[in-house]
Scaffold this motif. Structure first.
Motif, PDB file in Angstrom:
ATOM      1  N   UNK A   1       0.492  -0.994  -7.135  1.00  0.00           N
ATOM      2  CA  UNK A   1       2.023  -1.180  -8.019  1.00  0.00           C
ATOM      3  C   UNK A   1       2.721  -2.821  -7.895  1.00  0.00           C
ATOM      4  N   UNK A   2       2.275  -3.658  -6.581  1.00  0.00           N
ATOM      5  CA  UNK A   2       2.761  -5.155  -7.270  1.00  0.00           C
ATOM      6  C   UNK A   2       2.274  -5.760  -8.136  1.00  0.00           C
ATOM      7  N   UNK A   3       0.889  -4.846  -8.536  1.00  0.00           N
ATOM      8  CA  UNK A   3       0.670  -6.448  -9.565  1.00  0.00           C
ATOM      9  C   UNK A   3       1.025  -5.718 -10.395  1.00  0.00           C
ATOM     10  N   UNK A   4       2.642  -5.387 -11.013  1.00  0.00           N
ATOM     11  CA  UNK A   4       2.850  -5.818 -12.342  1.00  0.00           C
ATOM     12  C   UNK A   4       4.742  -6.817 -11.764  1.00  0.00           C
ATOM     13  N   UNK A   5       4.089  -7.198 -10.803  1.00  0.00           N
ATOM     14  CA  UNK A   5       5.255  -8.520 -10.465  1.00  0.00           C
ATOM     15  C   UNK A   5       4.603  -9.684 -10.437  1.00  0.00           C
ATOM     16  N   UNK A   6       3.358  -9.797 -11.271  1.00  0.00           N
ATOM     17  CA  UNK A   6       2.985 -11.106 -11.257  1.00  0.00           C
ATOM     18  C   UNK A   6       3.966 -12.262 -11.855  1.00  0.00           C
TER      19      UNK A   6
ATOM     20  N   UNK B   1      -6.354  -8.610  -2.155  1.00  0.00           N
ATOM     21  CA  UNK B   1      -4.902  -7.170  -0.739  1.00  0.00           C
ATOM     22  C   UNK B   1      -4.114  -8.724  -0.160  1.00  0.00           C
ATOM     23  N   UNK B   2      -4.012  -9.717  -1.225  1.00  0.00           N
ATOM     24  CA  UNK B   2      -3.036 -10.953  -0.250  1.00  0.00           C
ATOM     25  C   UNK B   2      -2.614 -10.978  -2.048  1.00  0.00           C
TER      26      UNK B   2
ATOM     27  N   UNK C   1      -0.601  -4.855   1.980  1.00  0.00           N
ATOM     28  CA  UNK C   1      -0.176  -3.391   3.081  1.00  0.00           C
ATOM     29  C   UNK C   1       0.909  -3.699   3.758  1.00  0.00           C
ATOM     30  N   UNK C   2       1.359  -4.644   3.979  1.00  0.00           N
ATOM     31  CA  UNK C   2       2.253  -4.653   5.131  1.00  0.00           C
ATOM     32  C   UNK C   2       3.757  -4.813   3.898  1.00  0.00           C
ATOM     33  N   UNK C   3       4.006  -5.100   3.148  1.00  0.00           N
ATOM     34  CA  UNK C   3       4.791  -4.775   2.414  1.00  0.00           C
ATOM     35  C   UNK C   3       5.678  -3.452   2.156  1.00  0.00           C
TER      36      UNK C   3
END
Length: 66
Positions: free
Chosen positions: A1-6, A34-35, A52-54
């Motif tokens: 999911x975070x890839x859309x926030x790059x 993963x970073x 993974x910690x977000x």
């Protein structure tokens, strides 16, 4: 999911390696192995987070000048 926030500025809720939950505003530059490589908007310093910690992502608007 975070890839859309790059390339975007987001607020994250993050669980650090000591188990402390923090909230940060960052600009995400890239995500690799993963970073999350980013810049902290508070300090202006580069930061790397373990994906993974977000615990949560939320896009935020910033005032940008041309």
């Amino acid at each position: 999911m975070p890839h859309k926030y790059v390339g975007k500025v987001v607020e994250i809720v993050y669980l650090d390696r000591l188990g402390k939950v923090t909230q940060r505003n960052i600009e995400i530059h890239r995500i690799y192995n993963g970073k999350i490589h980013s810049t902290c908007l508070h300090s202006g310093a580069p930061r790397t987070f373990s994906e993974e910690n977000v615990l949560a992502f939320r896009p935020i608007r910033t005032a940008r000048t041309a």
